[in-house]
Design an enzyme around this catalytic site. Sequence first.
Site, PDB file in Angstrom:
ATOM      1  N   GLN A  46       0.887  -1.347   0.008  1.00  0.00           N
ATOM      2  CA  GLN A  46       0.160  -0.062   0.060  1.00  0.00           C
ATOM      3  C   GLN A  46       0.937   1.175  -0.246  1.00  0.00           C
ATOM      4  O   GLN A  46       0.246   2.224  -0.458  1.00  0.00           O
ATOM      5  CB  GLN A  46      -1.126  -0.262   1.237  1.00  0.00           C
ATOM      6  CG  GLN A  46      -1.892  -1.094   1.061  1.00  0.00           C
ATOM      7  CD  GLN A  46      -2.542  -1.067   2.332  1.00  0.00           C
ATOM      8  OE1 GLN A  46      -2.692  -1.758   3.193  1.00  0.00           O
ATOM      9  NE2 GLN A  46      -3.880  -0.303   2.452  1.00  0.00           N
ATOM     10  N   ASP A  58       2.125   1.283  -8.139  1.00  0.00           N
ATOM     11  CA  ASP A  58       3.337   1.129  -8.769  1.00  0.00           C
ATOM     12  C   ASP A  58       4.370   2.048  -8.059  1.00  0.00           C
ATOM     13  O   ASP A  58       5.451   1.768  -7.791  1.00  0.00           O
ATOM     14  CB  ASP A  58       3.192   1.215 -10.024  1.00  0.00           C
ATOM     15  CG  ASP A  58       2.790   0.178 -11.169  1.00  0.00           C
ATOM     16  OD1 ASP A  58       2.265  -0.851 -10.467  1.00  0.00           O
ATOM     17  OD2 ASP A  58       2.614   0.305 -12.081  1.00  0.00           O
ATOM     18  N   ARG A  80       4.061  -0.398  13.010  1.00  0.00           N
ATOM     19  CA  ARG A  80       3.667  -1.683  12.421  1.00  0.00           C
ATOM     20  C   ARG A  80       3.754  -1.373  10.954  1.00  0.00           C
ATOM     21  O   ARG A  80       3.042  -0.834  10.405  1.00  0.00           O
ATOM     22  CB  ARG A  80       2.270  -2.221  12.687  1.00  0.00           C
ATOM     23  CG  ARG A  80       1.876  -3.443  11.962  1.00  0.00           C
ATOM     24  CD  ARG A  80       0.540  -3.977  12.260  1.00  0.00           C
ATOM     25  NE  ARG A  80       0.185  -4.984  11.387  1.00  0.00           N
ATOM     26  CZ  ARG A  80      -1.147  -5.240  10.697  1.00  0.00           C
ATOM     27  NH1 ARG A  80      -2.032  -4.482  10.910  1.00  0.00           N
ATOM     28  NH2 ARG A  80      -0.968  -6.113   9.948  1.00  0.00           N
ATOM     29  N   HIS A 119       0.956  -9.493   4.327  1.00  0.00           N
ATOM     30  CA  HIS A 119       0.036  -8.488   4.297  1.00  0.00           C
ATOM     31  C   HIS A 119      -0.624  -8.193   2.776  1.00  0.00           C
ATOM     32  O   HIS A 119      -0.639  -7.401   2.294  1.00  0.00           O
ATOM     33  CB  HIS A 119       0.418  -7.019   4.814  1.00  0.00           C
ATOM     34  CG  HIS A 119      -0.858  -6.139   5.204  1.00  0.00           C
ATOM     35  ND1 HIS A 119      -0.739  -5.588   6.501  1.00  0.00           N
ATOM     36  CD2 HIS A 119      -1.820  -5.974   4.721  1.00  0.00           C
ATOM     37  CE1 HIS A 119      -2.003  -4.734   6.479  1.00  0.00           C
ATOM     38  NE2 HIS A 119      -2.720  -5.029   5.181  1.00  0.00           N
ATOM     39  N   ASN A 160      -1.883 -11.155   7.941  1.00  0.00           N
ATOM     40  CA  ASN A 160      -2.893 -10.085   8.290  1.00  0.00           C
ATOM     41  C   ASN A 160      -4.365 -10.651   7.847  1.00  0.00           C
ATOM     42  O   ASN A 160      -4.479 -10.954   6.668  1.00  0.00           O
ATOM     43  CB  ASN A 160      -2.592  -8.766   7.653  1.00  0.00           C
ATOM     44  CG  ASN A 160      -3.654  -7.884   7.688  1.00  0.00           C
ATOM     45  OD1 ASN A 160      -3.391  -6.988   9.146  1.00  0.00           O
ATOM     46  ND2 ASN A 160      -4.320  -7.398   7.072  1.00  0.00           N
ATOM     47  N   GLU A 161      -5.242 -10.685   8.658  1.00  0.00           N
ATOM     48  CA  GLU A 161      -7.015 -10.564   8.655  1.00  0.00           C
ATOM     49  C   GLU A 161      -7.120 -11.673   7.583  1.00  0.00           C
ATOM     50  O   GLU A 161      -7.148 -11.603   6.303  1.00  0.00           O
ATOM     51  CB  GLU A 161      -7.297  -9.309   7.908  1.00  0.00           C
ATOM     52  CG  GLU A 161      -7.144  -8.071   8.775  1.00  0.00           C
ATOM     53  CD  GLU A 161      -7.653  -7.070   8.247  1.00  0.00           C
ATOM     54  OE1 GLU A 161      -7.863  -5.976   8.988  1.00  0.00           O
ATOM     55  OE2 GLU A 161      -8.080  -7.006   6.891  1.00  0.00           O
ATOM     56  N   ASN A 177      -7.576  -6.148  14.534  1.00  0.00           N
ATOM     57  CA  ASN A 177      -7.925  -5.101  13.646  1.00  0.00           C
ATOM     58  C   ASN A 177      -9.434  -5.067  13.885  1.00  0.00           C
ATOM     59  O   ASN A 177     -10.025  -6.022  13.749  1.00  0.00           O
ATOM     60  CB  ASN A 177      -7.574  -5.435  12.178  1.00  0.00           C
ATOM     61  CG  ASN A 177      -6.000  -5.333  12.047  1.00  0.00           C
ATOM     62  OD1 ASN A 177      -5.308  -5.274  12.843  1.00  0.00           O
ATOM     63  ND2 ASN A 177      -5.683  -5.592  10.712  1.00  0.00           N
ATOM     64  N   TYR A 213     -12.838  -2.333  13.077  1.00  0.00           N
ATOM     65  CA  TYR A 213     -13.154  -1.019  12.517  1.00  0.00           C
ATOM     66  C   TYR A 213     -14.668  -0.552  12.869  1.00  0.00           C
ATOM     67  O   TYR A 213     -15.023   0.491  13.097  1.00  0.00           O
ATOM     68  CB  TYR A 213     -13.181  -0.890  11.028  1.00  0.00           C
ATOM     69  CG  TYR A 213     -11.640  -0.845  10.500  1.00  0.00           C
ATOM     70  CD1 TYR A 213     -10.845   0.386  10.301  1.00  0.00           C
ATOM     71  CD2 TYR A 213     -10.821  -2.022  10.426  1.00  0.00           C
ATOM     72  CE1 TYR A 213      -9.584   0.462   9.961  1.00  0.00           C
ATOM     73  CE2 TYR A 213      -9.465  -1.983   9.920  1.00  0.00           C
ATOM     74  CZ  TYR A 213      -8.703  -0.588   9.795  1.00  0.00           C
ATOM     75  OH  TYR A 213      -7.919  -0.600   9.304  1.00  0.00           O
ATOM     76  N   GLU A 231      -5.017  -2.248  14.122  1.00  0.00           N
ATOM     77  CA  GLU A 231      -5.572  -1.311  13.135  1.00  0.00           C
ATOM     78  C   GLU A 231      -6.956  -1.037  13.648  1.00  0.00           C
ATOM     79  O   GLU A 231      -7.684  -1.514  14.330  1.00  0.00           O
ATOM     80  CB  GLU A 231      -5.953  -2.131  11.844  1.00  0.00           C
ATOM     81  CG  GLU A 231      -4.644  -2.307  10.814  1.00  0.00           C
ATOM     82  CD  GLU A 231      -4.941  -2.943   9.440  1.00  0.00           C
ATOM     83  OE1 GLU A 231      -6.057  -2.659   9.104  1.00  0.00           O
ATOM     84  OE2 GLU A 231      -4.039  -3.621   8.959  1.00  0.00           O
TER      85      GLU A 231
END
Length: 527
Positions: free
Chosen positions: A43, A76, A101, A146, A190-191, A333, A335, A402
């Site tokens: 990311q 990219d 992290r 991730h 992750n997740e 995590n 939200y 998160e």
Amino acid sequence: MEVKKILILFSLSFISAISNEIDENLKSFPADFEFGTSTASYQIEGAWNEGGKGWSMWDYVARARPEAIRDGSNADIACNSYHLYKRDIEMLKELGVDNYRLSIAWPRILPYGRPDYVNPEGIAYYNAVIDELLANGITPFVTMYHWDLPQNLNEQGGWITDEIVDWFGDYARVLYQHFGDRVKNWLTLNEPYVHCFFGYGRGSHAPLRTSPGVEFYECGRNILLANARAYHIYDEEFRAAQGGKVGLVISMEWVLPLTDSDDDVQGALDYAAYHIDHYMHPIFSEEGNFPQIVIDRVAEASANQGLNASRLRPFAQEQIDYMKGTADFLGLNHYSSKYVYRNSSVEGRYDVPSVEDDIHVVTYQPPSWPSHGFIYEYAPGLYNLLMYLKDQYNNPVVYITENGFSSDTGLVDDGRVQYMRNYMRSVVDAVADGANVKGYFAWSLMDNFEWSFGYTLRFGMYQVDMDDPDRTRTPRKSALVYKEILRSRVIDYSYDPDPYAALPDAAVAYYAPVMLNLIVLLFNLLM
């Protein structure tokens, strides 16, 4: 129906209903509580074909299926953190965090996925990042995976082939060998639910596979075994010399029954079993294995669909024993929360077979909950979730790895500020009531590539100008508020910083047109 879980779920839902209004009194964190912020390699890094890096499956999707990304963008360049990592660490220093992290890109270390070739430039890059963090007094929490699987391994089956357990173990060993002398906090994967649901179930994330009733389960099964493999490798080969800890990151929503009817309460238990217990139970419970309610529900649905075996492939007892206890801490995590209900409207709503049909509920998020993008703010849900984990899983060590809110572009992100304060308030309350929460990581340090949403959602406390070749980073109001919370260890709802005043150059750029208009107006009035 488990009586203990019913009592916990219903009592916490009642607490949620009466505690939705946030008391704005000052709330203080314990002196030893740790703060950080999080990012992920794909990311933010960019440099997708630099430094000896191989293709990830997201690199492939960006080229083969750009329509899968909402704005047709790719990562990219992203935030160009491969070249700007020192500026990122300056930002961490500005905030005053204890921890950071970050994740390591598997194809940057092993371009072809396997350890027969280890990329020296990838090793050098992460060595530089880790050393720079430590030189600035910031502790790295490193996520091994991730979601950026090497495309070469994806073409060999990815997370739906049993061989990936060995592939991931080999990769983890390389990381321990090269970075374990300095990295003492590892997060394996992750997740798993989100990765498997959107990647192998609904086909909106790489690798864009659509098998919500079979491959979704296979993916999760292999992730649990891969986590166990990485944990045991560390335990047997590296822990004595390196003295670190290994955890994993599980995403969880809190769930509330819409009414006190038996159907809604059972529906909430079923939803929690899939979204909380599915990945917690094999690792953190005394008996191990998938939750029995999940095993029974998928087996029954599979039989009703005319299948000779359950779509949820069972673990052997040896595997169940191998997975138990394979996390020194939980990375959580969180939200959003959801209401669920179960009535005739669920019939025919979902594909058959699918995990949604197996759960067999309808979800609902009230329009009164503040929202942006896919995030709905309901801060009591985090408190209730932490209490649930405390009571159900013997109060594990938890780091909230998160938690965050998306916003439109701009520096005055009051929605994120409100969300952050309210959720951190829930953490303080949970710690006061005995939850073993050791730290909080805000998502995210800066705007980044948000997977299938591209750059249409902004989660950063720092705004990143994606149109600027220099990818200029500028602190938002939320960054200033977070900085003050970390400095004072107090959530002060009255603190109202001006992000423009905090930056002299930005302030001039912001206020100059306003002052010029005032001068012109006064001149016209006087003439």
